[in-house]
Scaffold this motif. Structure first.
Motif, PDB file in Angstrom:
ATOM      1  N   GLU A 113       0.832  -1.205   0.000  1.00 15.31           N
ATOM      2  CA  GLU A 113       0.000   0.000   0.000  1.00 15.31           C
ATOM      3  C   GLU A 113       0.867   1.256   0.000  1.00 15.31           C
ATOM      4  O   GLU A 113       0.560   2.247  -0.667  1.00 15.31           O
ATOM      5  CB  GLU A 113      -0.907  -0.013   1.235  1.00 15.31           C
ATOM      6  CG  GLU A 113      -1.808   1.205   1.385  1.00 15.31           C
ATOM      7  CD  GLU A 113      -2.960   1.205   0.404  1.00 15.31           C
ATOM      8  OE1 GLU A 113      -3.784   2.121   0.471  1.00 15.31           O
ATOM      9  OE2 GLU A 113      -3.025   0.316  -0.465  1.00 15.31           O
ATOM     10  N   LYS A 114       1.968   1.199   0.731  1.00 17.68           N
ATOM     11  CA  LYS A 114       2.839   2.362   0.876  1.00 17.68           C
ATOM     12  C   LYS A 114       3.641   2.663  -0.376  1.00 17.68           C
ATOM     13  O   LYS A 114       3.861   3.826  -0.729  1.00 17.68           O
ATOM     14  CB  LYS A 114       3.786   2.142   2.059  1.00 17.68           C
ATOM     15  CG  LYS A 114       4.777   3.265   2.293  1.00 17.68           C
ATOM     16  CD  LYS A 114       5.671   2.953   3.495  1.00 17.68           C
ATOM     17  CE  LYS A 114       6.690   4.057   3.737  1.00 17.68           C
ATOM     18  NZ  LYS A 114       7.567   3.754   4.912  1.00 17.68           N
ATOM     19  N   MET A 115       4.071   1.608  -1.099  1.00 15.75           N
ATOM     20  CA  MET A 115       5.042   1.833  -2.160  1.00 15.75           C
ATOM     21  C   MET A 115       4.575   1.460  -3.562  1.00 15.75           C
ATOM     22  O   MET A 115       5.349   1.582  -4.505  1.00 15.75           O
ATOM     23  CB  MET A 115       6.334   1.079  -1.837  1.00 15.75           C
ATOM     24  CG  MET A 115       6.191  -0.418  -1.741  1.00 15.75           C
ATOM     25  SD  MET A 115       7.707  -1.263  -1.151  1.00 15.75           S
ATOM     26  CE  MET A 115       8.907  -0.770  -2.365  1.00 15.75           C
ATOM     27  N   HIS A 116       3.324   1.020  -3.715  1.00 15.86           N
ATOM     28  CA  HIS A 116       2.921   0.529  -5.039  1.00 15.86           C
ATOM     29  C   HIS A 116       3.003   1.610  -6.111  1.00 15.86           C
ATOM     30  O   HIS A 116       3.264   1.320  -7.279  1.00 15.86           O
ATOM     31  CB  HIS A 116       1.506  -0.071  -4.982  1.00 15.86           C
ATOM     32  CG  HIS A 116       0.412   0.945  -4.887  1.00 15.86           C
ATOM     33  ND1 HIS A 116      -0.252   1.446  -5.980  1.00 15.86           N
ATOM     34  CD2 HIS A 116      -0.139   1.552  -3.810  1.00 15.86           C
ATOM     35  CE1 HIS A 116      -1.159   2.307  -5.586  1.00 15.86           C
ATOM     36  NE2 HIS A 116      -1.115   2.396  -4.278  1.00 15.86           N
ATOM     37  N   HIS A 117       2.796   2.890  -5.721  1.00 16.49           N
ATOM     38  CA  HIS A 117       2.867   3.963  -6.718  1.00 16.49           C
ATOM     39  C   HIS A 117       4.295   4.202  -7.202  1.00 16.49           C
ATOM     40  O   HIS A 117       4.508   4.866  -8.227  1.00 16.49           O
ATOM     41  CB  HIS A 117       2.301   5.261  -6.126  1.00 16.49           C
ATOM     42  CG  HIS A 117       3.078   5.781  -4.950  1.00 16.49           C
ATOM     43  ND1 HIS A 117       2.990   5.214  -3.693  1.00 16.49           N
ATOM     44  CD2 HIS A 117       3.979   6.798  -4.839  1.00 16.49           C
ATOM     45  CE1 HIS A 117       3.786   5.870  -2.863  1.00 16.49           C
ATOM     46  NE2 HIS A 117       4.403   6.827  -3.524  1.00 16.49           N
ATOM     47  N   LEU A 118       5.273   3.645  -6.479  1.00 16.22           N
ATOM     48  CA  LEU A 118       6.678   3.759  -6.891  1.00 16.22           C
ATOM     49  C   LEU A 118       7.109   2.574  -7.747  1.00 16.22           C
ATOM     50  O   LEU A 118       8.273   2.490  -8.146  1.00 16.22           O
ATOM     51  CB  LEU A 118       7.579   3.847  -5.651  1.00 16.22           C
ATOM     52  CG  LEU A 118       7.319   5.017  -4.699  1.00 16.22           C
ATOM     53  CD1 LEU A 118       8.185   4.895  -3.452  1.00 16.22           C
ATOM     54  CD2 LEU A 118       7.568   6.349  -5.398  1.00 16.22           C
TER      55      LEU A 118
END
Length: 515
Positions: A113-118
């Protein structure tokens, strides 16, 4: 032949025989192979194709075994990742490795959830139940559109799935190793590399279908991957899966299932030896203990053998070699302090700086060649060319060979630290420290540690006088895996340097050891 086709053959030969025990539940070879087929088909339905990259962010479990063999069966490339890595460390591997699908434990959902956009290249996160997490409303997560359940993929897959043809030179696994430049390098291991090493190690260690192998080394680590997972499965043996190393659980499993083989790093042997409730009778069924990852102190080896009345065979390997190149033989005298002799079909030798072979007893660099040597580093042609020369893998380790063909490691790669069997490079930690705005310079090195082999010492020149050891340690915890954390932070006014300004890390280490 490759690992996937070999598992299929073994499942036909030993259909009802247990392939592994997990949480005291048996799974047969027939059941394992059917799950591999169904999961491979499920991945194909997700859009995974031959050549795609799949990351496994998993601990020791059936999920890991099924996922790895299913990915290979479909012709995908597997990238095992240590689940205790920090978001920065995991993110680097996923991006550098061009990962399309991540298979992970539900406990890591907050990380996704924290890093999927990266991670723009990751199309799906396949979630495996840990049995430790309560159900939650996944639809509320911003990453929910990319989430798939491991169990659903198996349920929708076909048990008679047949994957594409695999070529032996196809890359089956990419193992990221800590790099001296501060960034991990991905060692590309082909189907041929992995299968031949598993086959030859299994034969060298005389594994049979009667063996029951304690599997407590981390499956994402190359030592476990070949010696404790792939090699036994190619021989029809049974794995006794221990999710997390615990002396109590190792003794319990070994006693309950009459374990015949145990493999571990020296730290594990030390903990087993020191365990107050460890009963030698619980390990009486063992015919062989295997040690690797780092050199085992001779005193520990002898004490362990005397207490538990079982031989410990030390070996040597590295990720780039799939990994095993040497092992102490079982049909000849074992030599304490030696990494043993050539494994089947693999040649080792000692050379000087010009690559010329040295006479018996002389010290030089250990190099090796065979069908197990990696294809190269992923997207790093220059590093590949510097490591593989004329078919020989230059290990960077300093060694010597005696007149009976036994090799001895004299010194490790010049700056590498080994903590509990894990490789840690000072430069990687120094890069993190240099990024701190309150730190001017840093030097990191290893010192002897009775429990983990080595501990990490860190010397820092600080810019801000208010900076404390706790501040730096908390900063490290945000950016480094637990086993990479310094055991102490020492502040110093100035680091020793040579005339060109290069920090003399070894000189500082020598001062500490002599103090």
């Amino acid at each position: 032949m490759n690992l996937s086709s070999r598992l299929e053959q073994t499942s036909q030969d030993h259909f009802t025989k247990p392939a592994y025990y997990f949480l005291d539940q048996a799974t047969t070879y027939g059941e394992l192979n059917a799950s591999v087929n169904k999961f491979a088909n499920g991945l194909e339905q997700l859009g995974v194709q031959k050549g795609d990259h799949i990351a496994l962010v998993l601990g020791n479990s059936p999920h890991f075994i099924i996922s790895m063999y299913a990915a290979m069966r479909i012709g995908a490339t597997v990238i095992p990742v240590n689940p205790i890595y920090t978001p920065d460390e995991i993110g680097y591997i996923l991006n550098n490795g061009d990962v399309k699908v991540v298979i992970m434990l539900d406990l890591l959902l907050p990380l996704a959830e924290k890093m999927h956009h990266l991670l723009p290249k990751v199309e799906h996160f396949v979630v495996c139940s840990s049995g430790q997490k309560e159900d939650e409303d996944l639809s509320k997560l911003s990453v929910s559109g990319k989430l798939k359940a491991f169990t659903n993929l198996i349920q929708t897959g076909h048990p008679a799935y047949e994957g594409p043809d695999l070529r032996e030179e196809d890359v089956a696994v990419i193992l990221y190793t800590s790099g001296t430049t501060g960034k991990p390098k991905g060692a590309m291991l082909t189907h041929k590399n992995l299968y031949t090493n598993a086959r030859d190690v299994g034969e060298y260690l005389k594994m049979t279908q009667e063996d029951r192998v304690v599997t407590t080394l981390p499956m994402f680590h190359v030592f476990c991957l070949t010696v404790v997972l792939n090699a036994p499965l190619t021989r029809g043996a049974t794995l006794l899966i221990v999710p997390k190393f615990s002396p109590a659980e190792v003794f319990r499993m070994a006693k309950k299932y009459d374990a015949t083989v145990f493999a571990g790093v020296p730290t594990m042997y030390n903990f087993l030896f020191q365990y107050e409730d460890g009963n030698p009778d619980d390990l009486s069924s063992l015919r062989l203990c295997i040690s690797g990852g780092s050199s085992m102190p001779v005193a520990l080896l002898k004490n362990f053998e005397k207490k538990f009345n079982v031989a410990v065979s030390e070996g040597y390997g590295l990720s780039e070699a799939s990994p095993v190149t040497c092992f102490n033989p079982l049909d000849r005298p074992r030599k304490p302090g030696s990494i043993g002799t050539n494994v089947l079909n693999i040649e080792n030798k000692i050379v000087n700086e010009l690559g010329e072979e040295l006479p018996v007893g002389e010290v030089g660099e250990l190099i090796c060649r065979g069908p197990n040597i990696m294809k190269g580093y992923y997207k790093m042609p220059e590093e590949t060319a510097a490591t593989i020369k004329d078919g020989w893998l230059y290990t960077g380790d300093i060694a010597t060979m005696d007149d009976e063909g036994y090799f001895y490691i004299v010194d490790r790669k010049k700056d590498m630290i080994i903590v509990g069997g894990y490789n840690v490079y000072p430069r990687e930690i120094e890069e993190i420290l240099y990024a701190h705005e309150g730190i001017i310079e840093a030097a990191v090195f290893g010192v002897p540690d009775p429990d983990f082999g080595e501990a990490i010492r860190c010397f820092v020149v600080k810019k801000n006088h208010d900076l404390t050891e706790a501040d730096v340690m908390n900063y490290c915890k945000e950016h480094l895996a637990k086993y990479k954390l310094p055991s102490s932070i020492d502040f110093i006014d100035e680091l020793p340097k040579n005339t060109t300004g290069k920090i003399l890390r070894r000189a500082l280490k020598q001062q500490v050891l002599q103090a």
